[in-house]
Design a protein around this motif. Structure first.
Motif, PDB file in Angstrom:
ATOM      1  N   GLY A 195       0.469   5.966   4.708  1.00 36.09           N
ATOM      2  CA  GLY A 195      -0.393   7.062   5.109  1.00 36.09           C
ATOM      3  C   GLY A 195      -1.631   6.631   5.874  1.00 36.09           C
ATOM      4  O   GLY A 195      -2.365   7.475   6.371  1.00 36.09           O
ATOM      5  N   ARG A 196      -1.865   5.342   5.981  1.00 40.60           N
ATOM      6  CA  ARG A 196      -3.018   4.871   6.750  1.00 40.60           C
ATOM      7  C   ARG A 196      -2.667   4.780   8.229  1.00 40.60           C
ATOM      8  O   ARG A 196      -1.517   4.586   8.586  1.00 40.60           O
ATOM      9  CB  ARG A 196      -3.470   3.519   6.233  1.00 40.60           C
ATOM     10  CG  ARG A 196      -4.106   3.623   4.857  1.00 40.60           C
ATOM     11  CD  ARG A 196      -4.267   2.268   4.190  1.00 40.60           C
ATOM     12  NE  ARG A 196      -4.865   2.412   2.891  1.00 40.60           N
ATOM     13  CZ  ARG A 196      -4.205   2.763   1.796  1.00 40.60           C
ATOM     14  NH1 ARG A 196      -2.926   3.003   1.850  1.00 40.60           N
ATOM     15  NH2 ARG A 196      -4.818   2.868   0.640  1.00 40.60           N
ATOM     16  N   SER A 197      -3.667   4.877   9.050  1.00 40.13           N
ATOM     17  CA  SER A 197      -3.436   4.793  10.496  1.00 40.13           C
ATOM     18  C   SER A 197      -3.080   3.359  10.874  1.00 40.13           C
ATOM     19  O   SER A 197      -3.433   2.409  10.167  1.00 40.13           O
ATOM     20  CB  SER A 197      -4.700   5.204  11.260  1.00 40.13           C
ATOM     21  OG  SER A 197      -5.715   4.223  11.084  1.00 40.13           O
ATOM     22  N   PRO A 198      -2.376   3.199  11.999  1.00 40.70           N
ATOM     23  CA  PRO A 198      -2.091   1.842  12.483  1.00 40.70           C
ATOM     24  C   PRO A 198      -3.374   1.028  12.682  1.00 40.70           C
ATOM     25  O   PRO A 198      -3.387  -0.178  12.426  1.00 40.70           O
ATOM     26  CB  PRO A 198      -1.368   2.072  13.810  1.00 40.70           C
ATOM     27  CG  PRO A 198      -0.766   3.433  13.682  1.00 40.70           C
ATOM     28  CD  PRO A 198      -1.742   4.220  12.836  1.00 40.70           C
ATOM     29  N   GLU A 199      -4.441   1.688  13.091  1.00 40.77           N
ATOM     30  CA  GLU A 199      -5.716   0.993  13.293  1.00 40.77           C
ATOM     31  C   GLU A 199      -6.267   0.459  11.969  1.00 40.77           C
ATOM     32  O   GLU A 199      -6.794  -0.662  11.921  1.00 40.77           O
ATOM     33  CB  GLU A 199      -6.745   1.923  13.952  1.00 40.77           C
ATOM     34  CG  GLU A 199      -6.371   2.378  15.346  1.00 40.77           C
ATOM     35  CD  GLU A 199      -5.378   3.541  15.391  1.00 40.77           C
ATOM     36  OE1 GLU A 199      -4.835   3.792  16.479  1.00 40.77           O
ATOM     37  OE2 GLU A 199      -5.134   4.191  14.352  1.00 40.77           O
ATOM     38  N   ALA A 200      -6.148   1.241  10.917  1.00 42.23           N
ATOM     39  CA  ALA A 200      -6.628   0.803   9.602  1.00 42.23           C
ATOM     40  C   ALA A 200      -5.818  -0.382   9.097  1.00 42.23           C
ATOM     41  O   ALA A 200      -6.386  -1.333   8.544  1.00 42.23           O
ATOM     42  CB  ALA A 200      -6.578   1.953   8.600  1.00 42.23           C
ATOM     43  N   VAL A 201      -4.516  -0.356   9.288  1.00 49.76           N
ATOM     44  CA  VAL A 201      -3.659  -1.474   8.864  1.00 49.76           C
ATOM     45  C   VAL A 201      -3.992  -2.711   9.691  1.00 49.76           C
ATOM     46  O   VAL A 201      -4.080  -3.825   9.163  1.00 49.76           O
ATOM     47  CB  VAL A 201      -2.163  -1.102   8.974  1.00 49.76           C
ATOM     48  CG1 VAL A 201      -1.280  -2.299   8.679  1.00 49.76           C
ATOM     49  CG2 VAL A 201      -1.837   0.051   8.027  1.00 49.76           C
ATOM     50  N   ARG A 202      -4.220  -2.531  10.978  1.00 52.10           N
ATOM     51  CA  ARG A 202      -4.560  -3.658  11.844  1.00 52.10           C
ATOM     52  C   ARG A 202      -5.879  -4.289  11.424  1.00 52.10           C
ATOM     53  O   ARG A 202      -6.030  -5.517  11.399  1.00 52.10           O
ATOM     54  CB  ARG A 202      -4.622  -3.199  13.312  1.00 52.10           C
ATOM     55  CG  ARG A 202      -4.898  -4.331  14.285  1.00 52.10           C
ATOM     56  CD  ARG A 202      -3.716  -5.310  14.264  1.00 52.10           C
ATOM     57  NE  ARG A 202      -3.984  -6.493  15.026  1.00 52.10           N
ATOM     58  CZ  ARG A 202      -4.419  -7.659  14.509  1.00 52.10           C
ATOM     59  NH1 ARG A 202      -4.643  -7.779  13.224  1.00 52.10           N
ATOM     60  NH2 ARG A 202      -4.619  -8.695  15.281  1.00 52.10           N
ATOM     61  N   LEU A 213       0.842  -1.191   0.000  1.00 52.51           N
ATOM     62  CA  LEU A 213       0.000   0.000   0.000  1.00 52.51           C
ATOM     63  C   LEU A 213       0.875   1.238   0.000  1.00 52.51           C
ATOM     64  O   LEU A 213       2.006   1.200   0.490  1.00 52.51           O
ATOM     65  CB  LEU A 213      -0.858   0.055   1.274  1.00 52.51           C
ATOM     66  CG  LEU A 213      -1.779  -1.099   1.592  1.00 52.51           C
ATOM     67  CD1 LEU A 213      -2.305  -0.959   3.013  1.00 52.51           C
ATOM     68  CD2 LEU A 213      -2.926  -1.104   0.608  1.00 52.51           C
ATOM     69  N   VAL A 214       0.330   2.311  -0.514  1.00 50.18           N
ATOM     70  CA  VAL A 214       0.998   3.603  -0.337  1.00 50.18           C
ATOM     71  C   VAL A 214       0.824   3.983   1.122  1.00 50.18           C
ATOM     72  O   VAL A 214      -0.260   3.841   1.689  1.00 50.18           O
ATOM     73  CB  VAL A 214       0.391   4.683  -1.261  1.00 50.18           C
ATOM     74  CG1 VAL A 214       0.989   6.040  -0.972  1.00 50.18           C
ATOM     75  CG2 VAL A 214       0.617   4.306  -2.710  1.00 50.18           C
ATOM     76  N   GLU A 247       4.331  -0.816   3.361  1.00 48.07           N
ATOM     77  CA  GLU A 247       3.896   0.534   3.031  1.00 48.07           C
ATOM     78  C   GLU A 247       5.023   1.234   2.282  1.00 48.07           C
ATOM     79  O   GLU A 247       6.164   1.242   2.726  1.00 48.07           O
ATOM     80  CB  GLU A 247       3.521   1.296   4.295  1.00 48.07           C
ATOM     81  CG  GLU A 247       2.278   0.734   4.963  1.00 48.07           C
ATOM     82  CD  GLU A 247       1.826   1.581   6.122  1.00 48.07           C
ATOM     83  OE1 GLU A 247       0.767   2.207   6.008  1.00 48.07           O
ATOM     84  OE2 GLU A 247       2.549   1.598   7.127  1.00 48.07           O
ATOM     85  N   VAL A 248       4.665   1.788   1.142  1.00 49.47           N
ATOM     86  CA  VAL A 248       5.632   2.394   0.245  1.00 49.47           C
ATOM     87  C   VAL A 248       5.366   3.901   0.178  1.00 49.47           C
ATOM     88  O   VAL A 248       4.216   4.316   0.040  1.00 49.47           O
ATOM     89  CB  VAL A 248       5.492   1.778  -1.172  1.00 49.47           C
ATOM     90  CG1 VAL A 248       6.452   2.409  -2.151  1.00 49.47           C
ATOM     91  CG2 VAL A 248       5.698   0.273  -1.107  1.00 49.47           C
ATOM     92  N   PRO A 249       6.409   4.720   0.230  1.00 48.27           N
ATOM     93  CA  PRO A 249       6.202   6.161   0.068  1.00 48.27           C
ATOM     94  C   PRO A 249       5.622   6.469  -1.315  1.00 48.27           C
ATOM     95  O   PRO A 249       5.950   5.805  -2.306  1.00 48.27           O
ATOM     96  CB  PRO A 249       7.607   6.754   0.200  1.00 48.27           C
ATOM     97  CG  PRO A 249       8.434   5.697   0.852  1.00 48.27           C
ATOM     98  CD  PRO A 249       7.821   4.385   0.477  1.00 48.27           C
TER      99      PRO A 249
END
Length: 71
Positions: free
Chosen positions: A11-18, A8-9, A45-47
């Protein structure tokens, strides 16, 4: 041992990734009957500056849209 890899690019919150990890894990267990302890999920996660489509990075594309809005 099922392995799910997602890129993913950033920028997502840790909660969203979890949440993503949890849902992928359950989907694999339910769909292929895998032992839950054996399911692996890797999220990379990629810049935006390191991800390109059509020879334009996502960072450049976002910058172009910002420039257009200012005009």
């Amino acid at each position: 041992m099922p392995l799910v890899e997602v890129t993913l690019v950033e920028g997502r919150s840790p909660e969203a990734v979890r949440t993503l990890i949890d849902r992928l894990h359950h989907a694999v267990v339910e769909s292929v009957g895998a032992n839950p302890a054996n399911v692996r999920v890797i999220v990379r996660e990629v810049p935006a500056a390191h991800w390109a489509a059509g020879n334009e990075t996502l960072a450049e594309r976002a910058g172009s849209k910002s420039d257009e809005k200012r005009r």
